[in-house]
Design a protein around this motif. Structure first.
Motif, PDB file in Angstrom:
ATOM      1  N   VAL A  47       0.842  -1.193   0.000  1.00 45.60           N
ATOM      2  CA  VAL A  47       0.000   0.000   0.000  1.00 45.60           C
ATOM      3  C   VAL A  47       0.881   1.248   0.000  1.00 45.60           C
ATOM      4  CG1 VAL A  47      -1.868  -1.166   1.231  1.00 45.60           C
ATOM      5  CG2 VAL A  47      -0.133   0.103   2.532  1.00 45.60           C
ATOM      6  N   ARG A  48       0.264   2.349  -0.378  1.00 38.49           N
ATOM      7  CA  ARG A  48       0.933   3.649  -0.333  1.00 38.49           C
ATOM      8  C   ARG A  48       0.197   4.529   0.661  1.00 38.49           C
ATOM      9  NH1 ARG A  48       2.129   6.280  -5.974  1.00 38.49           N
ATOM     10  NH2 ARG A  48       3.356   4.338  -6.034  1.00 38.49           N
ATOM     11  N   VAL A  49       0.960   5.323   1.415  1.00 36.86           N
ATOM     12  CA  VAL A  49       0.356   6.139   2.470  1.00 36.86           C
ATOM     13  C   VAL A  49       0.633   7.619   2.233  1.00 36.86           C
ATOM     14  CG1 VAL A  49       0.521   4.281   4.149  1.00 36.86           C
ATOM     15  CG2 VAL A  49       2.390   5.934   3.959  1.00 36.86           C
ATOM     16  N   ASP A  50      -0.135   8.447   2.904  1.00 37.40           N
ATOM     17  CA  ASP A  50       0.031   9.900   2.845  1.00 37.40           C
ATOM     18  C   ASP A  50      -0.234  10.457   4.236  1.00 37.40           C
ATOM     19  OD1 ASP A  50       0.256  12.351   0.945  1.00 37.40           O
ATOM     20  OD2 ASP A  50      -1.484  12.794   2.200  1.00 37.40           O
ATOM     21  N   LEU A  51       0.453  11.551   4.569  1.00 33.48           N
ATOM     22  CA  LEU A  51       0.326  12.123   5.908  1.00 33.48           C
ATOM     23  C   LEU A  51      -0.920  12.993   6.036  1.00 33.48           C
ATOM     24  CD1 LEU A  51       3.988  13.225   6.700  1.00 33.48           C
ATOM     25  CD2 LEU A  51       2.740  11.300   7.676  1.00 33.48           C
ATOM     26  N   VAL A  52      -1.522  12.936   7.192  1.00 37.87           N
ATOM     27  CA  VAL A  52      -2.554  13.900   7.566  1.00 37.87           C
ATOM     28  C   VAL A  52      -1.824  15.168   7.986  1.00 37.87           C
ATOM     29  CG1 VAL A  52      -4.463  14.402   9.108  1.00 37.87           C
ATOM     30  CG2 VAL A  52      -4.088  12.051   8.315  1.00 37.87           C
ATOM     31  N   ARG A  53      -2.145  16.292   7.342  1.00 44.93           N
ATOM     32  CA  ARG A  53      -1.368  17.508   7.616  1.00 44.93           C
ATOM     33  C   ARG A  53      -2.264  18.742   7.689  1.00 44.93           C
ATOM     34  NH1 ARG A  53       0.486  16.473   2.057  1.00 44.93           N
ATOM     35  NH2 ARG A  53      -0.378  18.050   0.643  1.00 44.93           N
ATOM     36  N   HIS A 316      -5.855  13.383   2.315  1.00 41.80           N
ATOM     37  CA  HIS A 316      -5.928  13.213   0.859  1.00 41.80           C
ATOM     38  C   HIS A 316      -7.237  12.522   0.489  1.00 41.80           C
ATOM     39  CE1 HIS A 316      -4.800  12.203  -3.250  1.00 41.80           C
ATOM     40  NE2 HIS A 316      -3.773  13.040  -3.119  1.00 41.80           N
ATOM     41  N   LYS A 317      -7.838  12.988  -0.619  1.00 38.59           N
ATOM     42  CA  LYS A 317      -9.144  12.465  -1.024  1.00 38.59           C
ATOM     43  C   LYS A 317      -9.095  10.980  -1.354  1.00 38.59           C
ATOM     44  CE  LYS A 317      -8.611  13.827  -5.891  1.00 38.59           C
ATOM     45  NZ  LYS A 317      -8.536  12.444  -6.409  1.00 38.59           N
ATOM     46  N   ASP A 318      -7.928  10.454  -1.793  1.00 41.42           N
ATOM     47  CA  ASP A 318      -7.834   9.042  -2.159  1.00 41.42           C
ATOM     48  C   ASP A 318      -7.862   8.127  -0.943  1.00 41.42           C
ATOM     49  OD1 ASP A 318      -7.736   9.739  -4.788  1.00 41.42           O
ATOM     50  OD2 ASP A 318      -5.568   9.590  -4.978  1.00 41.42           O
ATOM     51  N   ALA A 319      -7.719   8.692   0.254  1.00 37.67           N
ATOM     52  CA  ALA A 319      -7.755   7.863   1.463  1.00 37.67           C
ATOM     53  C   ALA A 319      -9.183   7.583   1.915  1.00 37.67           C
ATOM     54  CB  ALA A 319      -6.978   8.545   2.590  1.00 37.67           C
ATOM     55  N   ILE A 320     -10.149   8.308   1.371  1.00 34.03           N
ATOM     56  CA  ILE A 320     -11.527   8.216   1.851  1.00 34.03           C
ATOM     57  C   ILE A 320     -12.253   7.050   1.185  1.00 34.03           C
ATOM     58  CG2 ILE A 320     -13.680   9.456   2.132  1.00 34.03           C
ATOM     59  CD1 ILE A 320     -11.266  10.622   3.632  1.00 34.03           C
ATOM     60  N   ILE A 321     -12.906   6.245   2.021  1.00 37.04           N
ATOM     61  CA  ILE A 321     -13.783   5.166   1.545  1.00 37.04           C
ATOM     62  C   ILE A 321     -15.183   5.468   2.048  1.00 37.04           C
ATOM     63  CG2 ILE A 321     -14.272   2.695   1.611  1.00 37.04           C
ATOM     64  CD1 ILE A 321     -11.301   2.213   2.102  1.00 37.04           C
ATOM     65  N   LYS A 322     -16.111   5.605   1.114  1.00 39.45           N
ATOM     66  CA  LYS A 322     -17.485   5.952   1.488  1.00 39.45           C
ATOM     67  C   LYS A 322     -18.253   4.682   1.878  1.00 39.45           C
ATOM     68  CE  LYS A 322     -17.168  10.353   0.611  1.00 39.45           C
ATOM     69  NZ  LYS A 322     -17.851  10.962  -0.531  1.00 39.45           N
ATOM     70  N   VAL A 365      -3.783   5.233   4.348  1.00 41.64           N
ATOM     71  CA  VAL A 365      -3.564   4.491   3.114  1.00 41.64           C
ATOM     72  C   VAL A 365      -4.329   5.179   1.982  1.00 41.64           C
ATOM     73  CG1 VAL A 365      -3.797   2.262   1.958  1.00 41.64           C
ATOM     74  CG2 VAL A 365      -3.277   2.354   4.415  1.00 41.64           C
ATOM     75  N   VAL A 366      -3.596   5.504   0.885  1.00 41.43           N
ATOM     76  CA  VAL A 366      -4.226   6.167  -0.264  1.00 41.43           C
ATOM     77  C   VAL A 366      -4.208   5.294  -1.514  1.00 41.43           C
ATOM     78  CG1 VAL A 366      -3.749   8.495   0.574  1.00 41.43           C
ATOM     79  CG2 VAL A 366      -2.047   7.330  -0.827  1.00 41.43           C
ATOM     80  N   ARG A 367      -3.434   4.210  -1.509  1.00 40.54           N
ATOM     81  CA  ARG A 367      -3.403   3.269  -2.619  1.00 40.54           C
ATOM     82  C   ARG A 367      -3.449   1.850  -2.053  1.00 40.54           C
ATOM     83  NH1 ARG A 367      -4.354   7.151  -4.919  1.00 40.54           N
ATOM     84  NH2 ARG A 367      -3.446   8.057  -6.812  1.00 40.54           N
ATOM     85  N   GLY A 368      -4.351   1.048  -2.562  1.00 40.63           N
ATOM     86  CA  GLY A 368      -4.496  -0.319  -2.085  1.00 40.63           C
ATOM     87  C   GLY A 368      -5.431  -0.458  -0.916  1.00 40.63           C
ATOM     88  N   ASN A 369      -6.220   0.588  -0.624  1.00 48.20           N
ATOM     89  CA  ASN A 369      -7.115   0.541   0.531  1.00 48.20           C
ATOM     90  C   ASN A 369      -8.494  -0.027   0.208  1.00 48.20           C
ATOM     91  OD1 ASN A 369      -7.767   2.672  -1.094  1.00 48.20           O
ATOM     92  ND2 ASN A 369      -8.027   4.171   0.550  1.00 48.20           N
TER      93      ASN A 369
END
Length: 384
Positions: A47-53, A316-322, A365-369
């Motif tokens: 998976v790829r991750v991104d920071l909450v900032r 990041h918007k890609d981390a959101i799962i509705k 997680v922004v990729r593979g979530n």
């Protein structure tokens, strides 16, 4: 009675057989799990991750604007005359000083020659006048030497003095005539230069107003030009938003090709439209003219600030799962994915404001979530 004993013995034997079978099945399952659990751990998803900032938020409103050329309009003739030839066509890009058209200049050349000849005459006349001054001064000097002589004539002496004064005045007059002739020659030279119509600035020829052979008057338009590489933005901004637009305020603008650029306020025109309650605002922007075929009066969208800037927590918007019951994200805690419900606000570019559920610095997680399960092992892309 024997039948009953026989049935009980048979039932006991069957129960022991089923027990042994179930025990063997459980041992087999445990063995399989023992074999495959390490393999499943080794196949944890990448998976790829991104920071909450925390990011600055400035709420904006979209205002329709347009590109306007700082220089555009007619290039006119500055002297009367017939057009001899055109040097440009519609669509030609020209540089400042480049020849656009020329007028027939035979008459202008003759005027220049005439002025030059009259200047030469005036210069010769000046020499004559200066020579006469010298002559009259010599005569006056001879009379002055005869003052003590019996041959001295007072009236003749007075006349000689007046002749010197007259000769000096004629020299002054001749010098003034020379200045006049020089001015006439300069005027003729300027008129001759006006026969060549040149580009006053860098730009593109958008229209030819006449053709070769036509006679044009002073001030008549010959071509139209637009400086398409010195464009700025003009937008009619509602009065309630004017307070956030000071000189130098930076804003974001979007072109029709979806590209965005940065611009800053150059001027707020102090003239309000009473019907729309808007004021014209001019913005300076740096465009890549080689890649963007921009044009005068092209539409643009200007995002003007409508409130004070503040810092907000974003994800990041890609981390959101509705989900039906709300939005969730997966937080990477070590090599484990933890499910976390979140409350979200408005979008800030490609990120969303976090109202609750996350903290600054957490990795989401922004990729593979999409296929993760709570507590599942993960491998973070790029982690050591």
């Amino acid at each position: 009675m024997e039948d009953i004993l026989f049935s009980r013995r048979a039932y006991g034997i069957g129960l022991r057989s089923r027990t042994r079978l179930l025990t063997g099945l459980l041992l087999t399952i445990c063995t399989v799990l023992t074999i495959f659990t390490p393999a499943m751990a080794q196949n944890a998803p990448l998976v790829r991750v991104d920071l909450v900032r925390v990011e600055p938020l400035s709420q904006t409103a979209a205002v329709l604007g347009r590109l306007v050329a700082r220089q555009a309009g007619d290039v006119s003739a500055r002297i009367n005359g017939p057009i001899e030839r055109f040097n440009v066509e519609v669509g030609d890009r020209v540089e400042v000083g480049q020849v656009l058209a020329t007028l027939t200049n035979n008459y202008l050349l003759a005027q220049l020659d005439l002025a030059s000849g009259e200047l030469a005459v005036a210069q010769a006349n000046l020499k004559t006048r200066k020579a006469r001054v010298t002559l009259t001064k010599q005569s006056l000097a001879r009379l002055e030497r005869l003052k003590k002589s019996a041959a001295f004539n007072q009236s003749r002496y007075e006349d000689a003095k007046q002749e010197v004064i007259i000769a000096q005045a004629e020299v002054t007059q001749a010098e003034a005539t020379i200045l006049s002739r020089i001015a006439e020659m300069r005027s003729a030279d300027i008129n001759l230069s006006y026969a060549t119509i040149t580009a006053p600035y860098n730009g593109v020829v958008t229209r030819r107003m006449t053709e070769a052979g036509a006679y044009v008057q002073t001030g008549q338009a010959v071509v139209q030009m637009v400086a398409d590489r010195s464009l700025e933005i003009e937008a009619d901004v509602p009065f309630r938003f004017i307070g956030g637009l000071q000189i130098g305020t930076k804003v974001r603008v979007a072109l029709d090709d979806s590209t965005t650029h940065e611009a800053k306020v150059r001027a707020v025109v102090p003239n309000e439209n009473p019907l729309t309650r808007t004021r014209a605002v001019r913005f300076e922007a740096s465009f890549d003219y080689a890649e963007s075929p921009l044009a005068n009066e092209q539409s643009v969208t200007v995002y003007v600030p409508v409130g004070a800037q503040r810092d907000v927590l974003t994800v990041h918007k890609d981390a959101i799962i509705k989900r039906p019951n709300g939005a969730i994200v997966y937080v990477a805690e070590g090599d484990t994915a933890k499910l976390q419900p979140v409350a979200l606000g408005i979008a800030v570019g490609n990120r969303l404001i976090v109202e609750s559920g996350l903290q600054e610095g957490q990795k989401v997680v922004v990729r593979g979530n999409e296929r993760l399960r709570p507590g599942q092992s993960i491998i973070v892309d790029g982690a050591s």
